[in-house]
Design a protein around this motif. Sequence first.
Motif, PDB file in Angstrom:
ATOM      1  N   LYS A  74      14.266   8.612  53.245  1.00  0.00           N
ATOM      2  CA  LYS A  74      13.841   8.013  51.980  1.00  0.00           C
ATOM      3  C   LYS A  74      15.048   7.311  51.387  1.00  0.00           C
ATOM      4  O   LYS A  74      16.108   7.920  51.229  1.00  0.00           O
ATOM      5  N   SER A  75      14.916   6.007  51.137  1.00  0.00           N
ATOM      6  CA  SER A  75      16.010   5.289  50.484  1.00  0.00           C
ATOM      7  C   SER A  75      15.447   4.477  49.324  1.00  0.00           C
ATOM      8  O   SER A  75      14.236   4.263  49.237  1.00  0.00           O
ATOM      9  N   VAL A  76      16.348   4.062  48.442  1.00  0.00           N
ATOM     10  CA  VAL A  76      15.890   3.500  47.170  1.00  0.00           C
ATOM     11  C   VAL A  76      16.574   2.163  46.882  1.00  0.00           C
ATOM     12  O   VAL A  76      17.785   2.028  47.064  1.00  0.00           O
ATOM     13  N   PHE A  77      15.787   1.179  46.481  1.00  0.00           N
ATOM     14  CA  PHE A  77      16.364  -0.105  46.073  1.00  0.00           C
ATOM     15  C   PHE A  77      16.813  -0.043  44.612  1.00  0.00           C
ATOM     16  O   PHE A  77      16.162   0.596  43.776  1.00  0.00           O
ATOM     17  N   ALA A  78      17.946  -0.685  44.354  1.00  0.00           N
ATOM     18  CA  ALA A  78      18.493  -0.667  42.992  1.00  0.00           C
ATOM     19  C   ALA A  78      18.875  -2.078  42.574  1.00  0.00           C
ATOM     20  O   ALA A  78      19.147  -2.938  43.412  1.00  0.00           O
ATOM     21  N   ARG A  79      18.885  -2.303  41.296  1.00  0.00           N
ATOM     22  CA  ARG A  79      19.290  -3.610  40.792  1.00  0.00           C
ATOM     23  C   ARG A  79      20.788  -3.630  40.538  1.00  0.00           C
ATOM     24  O   ARG A  79      21.326  -2.748  39.874  1.00  0.00           O
ATOM     25  N   LYS A  80      21.420  -4.668  41.057  1.00  0.00           N
ATOM     26  CA  LYS A  80      22.850  -4.875  40.840  1.00  0.00           C
ATOM     27  C   LYS A  80      22.948  -6.095  39.928  1.00  0.00           C
ATOM     28  O   LYS A  80      22.685  -7.232  40.344  1.00  0.00           O
ATOM     29  N   ASN A  81      23.289  -5.838  38.674  1.00  0.00           N
ATOM     30  CA  ASN A  81      23.175  -6.898  37.676  1.00  0.00           C
ATOM     31  C   ASN A  81      24.435  -7.743  37.540  1.00  0.00           C
ATOM     32  O   ASN A  81      25.522  -7.216  37.307  1.00  0.00           O
ATOM     33  N   TYR A  82      24.276  -9.023  37.727  1.00  0.00           N
ATOM     34  CA  TYR A  82      25.367  -9.962  37.412  1.00  0.00           C
ATOM     35  C   TYR A  82      24.783 -11.352  37.258  1.00  0.00           C
ATOM     36  O   TYR A  82      23.652 -11.611  37.685  1.00  0.00           O
ATOM     37  N   PHE A  83      25.523 -12.218  36.619  1.00  0.00           N
ATOM     38  CA  PHE A  83      25.011 -13.557  36.388  1.00  0.00           C
ATOM     39  C   PHE A  83      25.659 -14.564  37.313  1.00  0.00           C
ATOM     40  O   PHE A  83      26.881 -14.616  37.441  1.00  0.00           O
TER      41      PHE A  83
END
Length: 475
Positions: A74-83
């Motif tokens: 089980k793996s999870v996608f995450a948001r990596k925030n940058y502009f």
Amino acid sequence: MAEYEAVIGLEVHVQLATQSKLFCSCSTRFGQPPNTNVCEVCSGMPGALPRVNGEAVRYATLVGLATGCTINRKSVFARKNYFYPDLPAGYQISQFELPICEHGHLDIRVGDMSKTIGITRIHMENDAGKSIHAQHENASYVDLNRAGTPLVEIVSEPDMRSAVEAVAYLKRLYAIVTYLGICDGNMEEGSFRCDANVSLRKKGTEPFGTRAELKNLNSFRNVQRAIDFEIARQQDVLDDGEKVIQETRLYDAVKNLTVSMRGKEEAHDYRYFPDPGILPVCISEEEFARLQAALPELPQERLERFMAMTSLPEADAEVLVASRAMADFFEAAAALAEPRKIANFILGSLQRELNATGKDISACRMTPQHLAELVQMIDSGVISAKIANDVFGELMESGVAPKDFIADKGLVQISDSSELEKIVDDVIAANPAETEAYRGGKTKLLSFFVGQVMRATKGKANPALVNELLAKKLG
Ligand code: ADP
Ligand code: MG
Ligand code: ZN
């Protein structure tokens, strides 16, 4: 001056050769007109719903299995925030706390030394688009065709100690992903790219120094040169009593130096959080077993088999397994002629021509059948090895079958002894002083005579026969 040791860790981005993107059905095809393979998902429209591409998950799992990783079911996608303008959503979809693969390793060899390099993790993520700055003097463009293309990022432990080790690791990784068929391996188009983290520490001490991260390394050669430059640069900084600063540096291949690009972000700067719009990725036991069974023969296994076939030392056999295309080429040719002789041509003439033209074996027009034919023609005395070597570049360039080429150009070896005898007589008659010296005991002059006969026949004389005739006539 203190003695320093380099510490290097690599982050490698591998573009997965899936038909469609990671979270939508847009095509991943390279070189299309700008912004034609784009939809609401990969252009980051609010409210669009991403769906995970199962093929990408399978490819990522295969890379993990081939590098001895633990596969997280089980793996999870995450948001990596940058502009950035080429990232329309304002975040990249990556994996952070629960990546798909962890704790792997890769064995490399440098000279006589083998070494195991740890792999920290492998995670899936989507690629950004491309900013194009060079087309207009005061405008930049954005092409989102690449946005959403699936990547795996393979993060190594800081286990390498020289540019040579880093390149050996990278080449082995390259071989693995191309053997698996999960990446097209086109480095110029960015399908396999790498960032190198480099720091120095005083020899014999434990704590690592501050690292710089090098970007824009799009060939094995540039990786080597950029790291070597960076090691020398940091050494100068430290020798001057100053401190290395943690930053991202860009490699300039033309000037062969690295320049500061920006201060280095820390993970917390990205405000990672699990993507609320994407379910965790789960791999069932059946799927896992199926993937394990589907693993093809990997570079290390093939290397050992090729060494047994050719009796070549490991360093030479490495060249034969450097990519799947190369290994397949060797294997197909070696089925038709003596493997060792095929290998010698690949290591010699073929490598030389590929290096000279900057081409990859997959772009080579000579087929494995052609190479085998060439070796057979030498074995049966139709042409000399020297001529085969001389015309190798033309054969590769033209893709013409060696038999036709040799017949066309009149390069068939002269093995007719009466024809050669006449030429040998002429050469002896034309060089009375050398003949006398030879007969007086300067037998080293034999090679001079051989050279003259070769010259007179434009290299086409059968060398064994020439030696025999000369020895007889001069003696
Ligand atoms: P990021 O660059 O994304 O901030 P990581 O902490 O995951 O992330 O590290 C990236 C890479 O840097 C890894 O390959 C790791 O081995 C390498 N690395 C970490 N510390 C050092 C160091 N002091 N010197 C050289 N490489 C390092
Ligand atoms: Mg990094
Ligand atoms: Zn799309």
